[in-house]
Design a protein around this motif. Structure first.
Motif, PDB file in Angstrom:
ATOM      1  N   LEU A   1      32.480  27.371  11.623  1.00  0.00           N
ATOM      2  CA  LEU A   1      33.562  28.298  11.307  1.00  0.00           C
ATOM      3  C   LEU A   1      34.363  28.674  12.550  1.00  0.00           C
ATOM      4  CD1 LEU A   1      34.298  29.793   8.584  1.00  0.00           C
ATOM      5  CD2 LEU A   1      33.198  31.794   9.584  1.00  0.00           C
ATOM      6  N   ASP A   2      35.680  28.524  12.485  1.00  0.00           N
ATOM      7  CA  ASP A   2      36.550  29.061  13.533  1.00  0.00           C
ATOM      8  C   ASP A   2      36.920  30.501  13.227  1.00  0.00           C
ATOM      9  OD1 ASP A   2      36.628  26.764  15.112  1.00  0.00           O
ATOM     10  OD2 ASP A   2      38.260  25.905  13.938  1.00  0.00           O
ATOM     11  N   ARG A   3      37.216  30.763  11.961  1.00  0.00           N
ATOM     12  CA  ARG A   3      37.548  32.114  11.503  1.00  0.00           C
ATOM     13  C   ARG A   3      37.223  32.199  10.022  1.00  0.00           C
ATOM     14  NH1 ARG A   3      41.990  29.359  12.724  1.00  0.00           N
ATOM     15  NH2 ARG A   3      42.154  30.397  14.739  1.00  0.00           N
TER      16      ARG A   3
ATOM     17  N   PRO B   1      45.174  40.648  -3.429  1.00  0.00           N
ATOM     18  CA  PRO B   1      43.977  41.216  -2.797  1.00  0.00           C
ATOM     19  C   PRO B   1      43.145  40.223  -1.997  1.00  0.00           C
ATOM     20  CG  PRO B   1      44.221  42.088  -5.005  1.00  0.00           C
ATOM     21  CD  PRO B   1      45.263  41.020  -4.853  1.00  0.00           C
ATOM     22  N   VAL B   2      43.005  38.983  -2.475  1.00  0.00           N
ATOM     23  CA  VAL B   2      42.163  38.041  -1.736  1.00  0.00           C
ATOM     24  C   VAL B   2      42.803  37.691  -0.393  1.00  0.00           C
ATOM     25  CG1 VAL B   2      43.114  35.908  -2.758  1.00  0.00           C
ATOM     26  CG2 VAL B   2      40.730  35.978  -1.966  1.00  0.00           C
ATOM     27  N   HIS B   3      44.118  37.655  -0.330  1.00  0.00           N
ATOM     28  CA  HIS B   3      44.796  37.407   0.943  1.00  0.00           C
ATOM     29  C   HIS B   3      44.566  38.583   1.887  1.00  0.00           C
ATOM     30  CE1 HIS B   3      48.225  37.303   3.778  1.00  0.00           C
ATOM     31  NE2 HIS B   3      48.087  35.993   3.687  1.00  0.00           N
ATOM     32  N   ALA B   4      44.657  39.796   1.357  1.00  0.00           N
ATOM     33  CA  ALA B   4      44.413  40.979   2.186  1.00  0.00           C
ATOM     34  C   ALA B   4      42.981  40.977   2.717  1.00  0.00           C
ATOM     35  CB  ALA B   4      44.682  42.248   1.379  1.00  0.00           C
ATOM     36  N   PHE B   5      42.041  40.574   1.876  1.00  0.00           N
ATOM     37  CA  PHE B   5      40.644  40.537   2.293  1.00  0.00           C
ATOM     38  C   PHE B   5      40.427  39.538   3.426  1.00  0.00           C
ATOM     39  CE2 PHE B   5      36.489  38.445   1.918  1.00  0.00           C
ATOM     40  CZ  PHE B   5      35.648  39.524   2.165  1.00  0.00           C
ATOM     41  N   LEU B   6      40.936  38.328   3.256  1.00  0.00           N
ATOM     42  CA  LEU B   6      40.736  37.311   4.286  1.00  0.00           C
ATOM     43  C   LEU B   6      41.461  37.666   5.582  1.00  0.00           C
ATOM     44  CD1 LEU B   6      40.949  34.102   2.069  1.00  0.00           C
ATOM     45  CD2 LEU B   6      38.911  34.995   3.240  1.00  0.00           C
ATOM     46  N   THR B   7      42.616  38.303   5.461  1.00  0.00           N
ATOM     47  CA  THR B   7      43.339  38.767   6.659  1.00  0.00           C
ATOM     48  C   THR B   7      42.522  39.812   7.397  1.00  0.00           C
ATOM     49  OG1 THR B   7      45.487  38.311   5.624  1.00  0.00           O
ATOM     50  CG2 THR B   7      45.461  39.848   7.483  1.00  0.00           C
ATOM     51  N   GLU B   8      41.944  40.739   6.638  1.00  0.00           N
ATOM     52  CA  GLU B   8      41.113  41.782   7.247  1.00  0.00           C
ATOM     53  C   GLU B   8      39.824  41.194   7.829  1.00  0.00           C
ATOM     54  OE1 GLU B   8      40.216  45.616   8.521  1.00  0.00           O
ATOM     55  OE2 GLU B   8      42.073  44.837   7.655  1.00  0.00           O
ATOM     56  N   PHE B   9      39.296  40.190   7.164  1.00  0.00           N
ATOM     57  CA  PHE B   9      38.082  39.538   7.655  1.00  0.00           C
ATOM     58  C   PHE B   9      38.369  38.842   8.992  1.00  0.00           C
ATOM     59  CE2 PHE B   9      34.176  37.243   5.585  1.00  0.00           C
ATOM     60  CZ  PHE B   9      33.380  37.640   6.645  1.00  0.00           C
ATOM     61  N   ASP B  10      39.497  38.171   9.094  1.00  0.00           N
ATOM     62  CA  ASP B  10      39.877  37.546  10.365  1.00  0.00           C
ATOM     63  C   ASP B  10      40.036  38.598  11.460  1.00  0.00           C
ATOM     64  OD1 ASP B  10      39.834  34.974   9.389  1.00  0.00           O
ATOM     65  OD2 ASP B  10      42.005  34.728   9.299  1.00  0.00           O
TER      66      ASP B  10
ATOM     67  N   THR C   1      37.784  41.289  16.295  1.00  0.00           N
ATOM     68  CA  THR C   1      37.239  42.504  16.909  1.00  0.00           C
ATOM     69  C   THR C   1      35.793  42.293  17.349  1.00  0.00           C
ATOM     70  OG1 THR C   1      38.688  43.877  15.545  1.00  0.00           O
ATOM     71  CG2 THR C   1      36.763  44.955  16.508  1.00  0.00           C
ATOM     72  N   ALA C   2      35.072  41.491  16.574  1.00  0.00           N
ATOM     73  CA  ALA C   2      33.657  41.249  16.867  1.00  0.00           C
ATOM     74  C   ALA C   2      33.447  40.129  17.879  1.00  0.00           C
ATOM     75  CB  ALA C   2      32.917  40.923  15.570  1.00  0.00           C
ATOM     76  N   ALA C   3      34.504  39.653  18.510  1.00  0.00           N
ATOM     77  CA  ALA C   3      34.388  38.532  19.450  1.00  0.00           C
ATOM     78  C   ALA C   3      33.345  38.765  20.542  1.00  0.00           C
ATOM     79  CB  ALA C   3      35.752  38.224  20.065  1.00  0.00           C
ATOM     80  N   PRO C   4      33.176  39.989  21.072  1.00  0.00           N
ATOM     81  CA  PRO C   4      32.147  40.176  22.104  1.00  0.00           C
ATOM     82  C   PRO C   4      30.737  39.823  21.640  1.00  0.00           C
ATOM     83  CG  PRO C   4      33.684  42.009  22.129  1.00  0.00           C
ATOM     84  CD  PRO C   4      34.007  41.199  20.908  1.00  0.00           C
ATOM     85  N   PHE C   5      30.504  39.879  20.311  1.00  0.00           N
ATOM     86  CA  PHE C   5      29.179  39.549  19.786  1.00  0.00           C
ATOM     87  C   PHE C   5      28.922  38.042  19.776  1.00  0.00           C
ATOM     88  CE2 PHE C   5      29.740  43.836  18.493  1.00  0.00           C
ATOM     89  CZ  PHE C   5      28.477  44.378  18.295  1.00  0.00           C
ATOM     90  N   ALA C   6      29.964  37.248  20.030  1.00  0.00           N
ATOM     91  CA  ALA C   6      29.804  35.796  20.035  1.00  0.00           C
ATOM     92  C   ALA C   6      28.818  35.343  21.108  1.00  0.00           C
ATOM     93  CB  ALA C   6      31.148  35.116  20.240  1.00  0.00           C
ATOM     94  N   SER C   7      28.692  36.133  22.165  1.00  0.00           N
ATOM     95  CA  SER C   7      27.741  35.773  23.221  1.00  0.00           C
ATOM     96  C   SER C   7      26.298  35.825  22.716  1.00  0.00           C
ATOM     97  CB  SER C   7      27.898  36.717  24.423  1.00  0.00           C
ATOM     98  OG  SER C   7      27.619  38.053  24.041  1.00  0.00           O
ATOM     99  N   LEU C   8      26.087  36.545  21.595  1.00  0.00           N
ATOM    100  CA  LEU C   8      24.767  36.632  20.972  1.00  0.00           C
ATOM    101  C   LEU C   8      24.584  35.586  19.869  1.00  0.00           C
ATOM    102  CD1 LEU C   8      24.568  40.525  20.657  1.00  0.00           C
ATOM    103  CD2 LEU C   8      23.639  39.078  22.487  1.00  0.00           C
ATOM    104  N   GLY C   9      25.636  34.827  19.604  1.00  0.00           N
ATOM    105  CA  GLY C   9      25.577  33.792  18.577  1.00  0.00           C
ATOM    106  C   GLY C   9      26.510  34.094  17.420  1.00  0.00           C
TER     107      GLY C   9
ATOM    108  N   GLN D   1      25.355  36.822  14.804  1.00  0.00           N
ATOM    109  CA  GLN D   1      25.567  38.226  15.141  1.00  0.00           C
ATOM    110  C   GLN D   1      27.044  38.606  15.034  1.00  0.00           C
ATOM    111  OE1 GLN D   1      23.226  40.517  15.551  1.00  0.00           O
ATOM    112  NE2 GLN D   1      21.796  38.862  15.041  1.00  0.00           N
ATOM    113  N   ARG D   2      27.920  37.682  15.347  1.00  0.00           N
ATOM    114  CA  ARG D   2      29.354  37.964  15.203  1.00  0.00           C
ATOM    115  C   ARG D   2      29.712  38.140  13.732  1.00  0.00           C
ATOM    116  NH1 ARG D   2      34.419  34.339  17.633  1.00  0.00           N
ATOM    117  NH2 ARG D   2      36.053  35.892  17.194  1.00  0.00           N
ATOM    118  N   TRP D   3      29.166  37.290  12.865  1.00  0.00           N
ATOM    119  CA  TRP D   3      29.412  37.398  11.424  1.00  0.00           C
ATOM    120  C   TRP D   3      28.898  38.730  10.883  1.00  0.00           C
ATOM    121  CZ3 TRP D   3      31.711  34.398   7.597  1.00  0.00           C
ATOM    122  CH2 TRP D   3      31.344  34.644   6.266  1.00  0.00           C
ATOM    123  N   ILE D   4      27.670  39.082  11.256  1.00  0.00           N
ATOM    124  CA  ILE D   4      27.093  40.340  10.783  1.00  0.00           C
ATOM    125  C   ILE D   4      27.963  41.526  11.194  1.00  0.00           C
ATOM    126  CG2 ILE D   4      25.140  41.929  11.110  1.00  0.00           C
ATOM    127  CD1 ILE D   4      23.336  39.440  11.273  1.00  0.00           C
ATOM    128  N   ARG D   5      28.395  41.528  12.443  1.00  0.00           N
ATOM    129  CA  ARG D   5      29.246  42.624  12.912  1.00  0.00           C
ATOM    130  C   ARG D   5      30.577  42.643  12.166  1.00  0.00           C
ATOM    131  NH1 ARG D   5      29.672  47.692  14.119  1.00  0.00           N
ATOM    132  NH2 ARG D   5      31.443  48.144  15.502  1.00  0.00           N
TER     133      ARG D   5
END
Length: 263
Positions: free
Chosen positions: A175-177, A198-207, A212-220, A223-227
């Motif tokens: 997954l890239d995003r 609504p589904v477009h709004a959801f995916l936009t917000e998910f991206d 925002t969770a990019a700093p968690f990528a260092s943990l894998g 962890q980024r997905w969970i955050r």
């Protein structure tokens, strides 16, 4: 015998293609399977080879050892080709959306994976209604789409009363995003991934949460997905599952939050 209802699919199938969906079904439907008097499931439109039906039986039997699977195909040649794989608890039959099970049996599960992509969006509600009317009380229709090797998958869970949830599932390393999953939205949603829906709004917000969770990528990636999912829930999206599911690259959201405008 009446002509089966529906249109033949391309039939593309690969071993383990539906493992993410099966894993979720065993979790979400486990309690109902355990108490069902007749634990029968239908693999609707299994394709040119019966791998998905064979695998579904194995996965359901981890929850209910006497579970049964009926693979239904609209193409008689595919039914004949599947016969060598018949075994205790696994049978194959000619049929479509009418779900022709003998003795008026009503399945606890109907799984329709990669079946409705060739239909028009306007046809989907009637198909859902027809299939959910065949469910046993407490049963579930799971309808969705995945890529050819099962890395990305999105499905809708539909009870006898109507659609309940939408689940997004992915192999996180691919997954890239999160919006990469848009190409696997089921037919009811794929044409609604446009501004104002609504589904477009959801995916936009998910991206946005993913960024925002990019700093968690260092943990894998896990962890980024969970955050990211936690941020979605905190912002008000009705996420229905918990971190133990998120760890597997899943997130489930209430249907009402993503349903097409006017649906």
């Amino acid at each position: 015998m009446a002509r089966p209802v529906g249109t033949i699919t391309r039939g593309t199938t690969n071993p383990n293609r539906l493992r993410r969906m099966d894993r979720w079904i065993a979790f979400a439907l486990g309690a109902e399977l355990r108490r069902a008097a007749d634990p029968v499931a239908v693999d609707l439109g299994y394709g040119a080879a019966p791998w998905t039906a064979v695998e579904l039986l194995g996965r359901l039997r981890t929850v209910r050892p006497d579970a049964q699977v009926v693979g239904l195909e609209i193409d008689p040649a595919r039914v004949a080709a599947a016969e060598p794989y018949r075994r205790d608890g696994l049978t194959f039959a000619h049929g479509g959306f009418e779900v022709p099970l003998p003795d008026r049996r009503r399945p606890v599960l109907i799984r329709a994976a990669n079946v409705l992509r060739q239909y028009d969006e306007t046809e989907v509600p009637a198909v859902w209604d027809r299939l959910r009317a065949r469910l046993a009380p407490g049963g579930l229709l799971v309808e969705g789409t995945c890529d050819e090797i099962g890395r990305r998958h999105v499905w809708v869970a539909i009870g006898p009363e109507g659609p309940r949830t939408v689940t997004f599932a992915t192999r996180l390393g691919s997954l890239d995003r999160p919006s990469d999953l848009a190409e696997r939205l089921p037919k009811a949603l794929i044409h609604r991934n446009v501004p104002g829906e609504p589904v477009h709004a959801f995916l936009t917000e998910f991206d946005r949460a993913w960024a925002t969770a990019a700093p968690f990528a260092s943990l894998g990636a896990r962890q980024r997905w969970i955050r990211s999912v936690r941020l979605l829930a905190e912002s008000g999206w009705p996420v229905t599952d918990r971190a133990d599911r998120w760890r597997q690259g899943e997130v489930t959201v209430r249907w009402e939050a993503l349903a097409p405008r006017g649906a």
